[in-house]
Design a protein around this motif. Structure first.
Motif, short mmCIF file in Angstrom:
data_model
loop_
_atom_site.label_atom_id
_atom_site.label_comp_id
_atom_site.label_asym_id
_atom_site.label_seq_id
_atom_site.Cartn_x
_atom_site.Cartn_y
_atom_site.Cartn_z
N ARG A 128 0.91 -1.20 0.01
CA ARG A 128 -0.03 -0.03 -0.10
C ARG A 128 0.81 1.30 -0.24
NH1 ARG A 128 -5.26 -0.34 0.93
NH2 ARG A 128 -6.19 -2.27 1.51
N LEU B 164 1.46 2.83 -5.17
CA LEU B 164 0.44 3.61 -6.34
C LEU B 164 -0.01 4.96 -6.19
CD1 LEU B 164 -2.00 0.54 -7.32
CD2 LEU B 164 0.33 0.94 -8.06
N GLU C 249 -2.72 6.18 -10.83
CA GLU C 249 -2.54 4.53 -10.97
C GLU C 249 -3.53 3.74 -10.23
OE1 GLU C 249 1.29 4.23 -9.27
OE2 GLU C 249 2.15 4.71 -11.24
N ALA C 250 -4.05 4.25 -9.10
CA ALA C 250 -4.87 3.28 -8.50
C ALA C 250 -6.31 3.57 -9.18
CB ALA C 250 -5.09 3.80 -7.20
N PRO D 6 -7.72 -3.15 -5.97
CA PRO D 6 -6.28 -2.91 -5.76
C PRO D 6 -6.04 -1.98 -4.94
CG PRO D 6 -7.17 -1.58 -7.50
CD PRO D 6 -8.27 -2.52 -7.02
N SER E 146 -5.22 1.41 -2.63
CA SER E 146 -5.63 2.64 -2.93
C SER E 146 -4.45 3.83 -2.63
CB SER E 146 -6.79 3.28 -2.26
OG SER E 146 -6.49 2.89 -0.99
#
Length: 216
Positions: free
Chosen positions: A153, A156, A160-161, A214, A216
């Motif tokens: 985590r 990103l 991208e997230a 995914p 964040s």
């Protein structure tokens, strides 16, 4: 709308000429380059920056499987499709493991080939029916591999997230660009960054990996 740039890779010049004539009459498709083997293809791809590569399986100096693996590492945004006479397991599974998004046989119709190029340009996977059947049979025989580790985590960016979430939902690069109001080339850059951060080779594996929400 920008045309899909295609690289033709086949050791038979007559085959390349036929493919060029077939594709160049289609709206939205541009033949950006040609190569007679894998080594030449890497050089041409670096210059023309194709969206899709149509690759023969058997070629001198460097075959299609090795080319796709190297091309996926160097230019992960290129969607490689094998177009081959051979439907042998070594070629099929070698190409897909190397990062190919599709595998077609040379007895496919022109309409099937053109549709496959367009779909690959949108980020979709394309497989000839016999190849898909072989792949399903192989997956049924092989126990599922453990999932790759998720990216930590915080690695990103916010954009991208967003791109990752849309890939997980099945959106193509073009759909992501429209949804986020950014250029399709920018989406490809984000996809390349995600592939590096998740240590994955191609967009298909990334989409499968991102089926869970995914980070964040």
């Amino acid at each position: 709308m920008r045309a899909i740039k295609v690289l033709l890779v086949d050791d038979q010049e007559l085959m390349r000429q036929g493919l060029r004539k077939m594709l160049e009459i289609e709206d939205g498709i541009e033949v950006a380059g040609e190569a007679a083997d894998g080594e030449e293809a890497l050089l041409v791809a670096a210059e023309c920056r194709p969206d899709v590569a149509l690759v023969d399986a058997r070629m001198p100096r460097m075959d299609g499987v090795e080319l796709i693996s190297r091309l996926s590492a160097r230019q992960p945004g290129v969607a490689s499709i094998v177009l081959s006479t051979f439907d042998e397991d070594d070629y099929i599974f070698g190409a897909l493991r190397g990062g190919a998004v599709g595998y077609l046989l040379k007895d496919c119709t022109p309409e099937e080939l053109i549709d496959s190029v367009r779909r690959a340009g949108r980020g979709e996977t394309v497989l000839a029916s016999p190849v898909a059947a072989r792949l399903v049979a192989e997956l049924r025989r092989t126990p599922p591999a453990p999932p790759p580790p998720a990216a930590p985590r915080g690695r990103l960016s916010a954009r991208e997230a967003q791109v990752a979430a849309l890939i997980a939902a099945g959106a193509s690069n073009r759909e992501i660009a429209a949804r986020l109001r950014i250029a399709e080339g920018t989406v490809k850059n984000h996809v390349s960054s995600l592939l590096r951060k998740y240590a994955l080779r191609d967009r298909t594996r990334l989409a499968l990996h991102l089926k869970d929400p995914p980070p964040s």
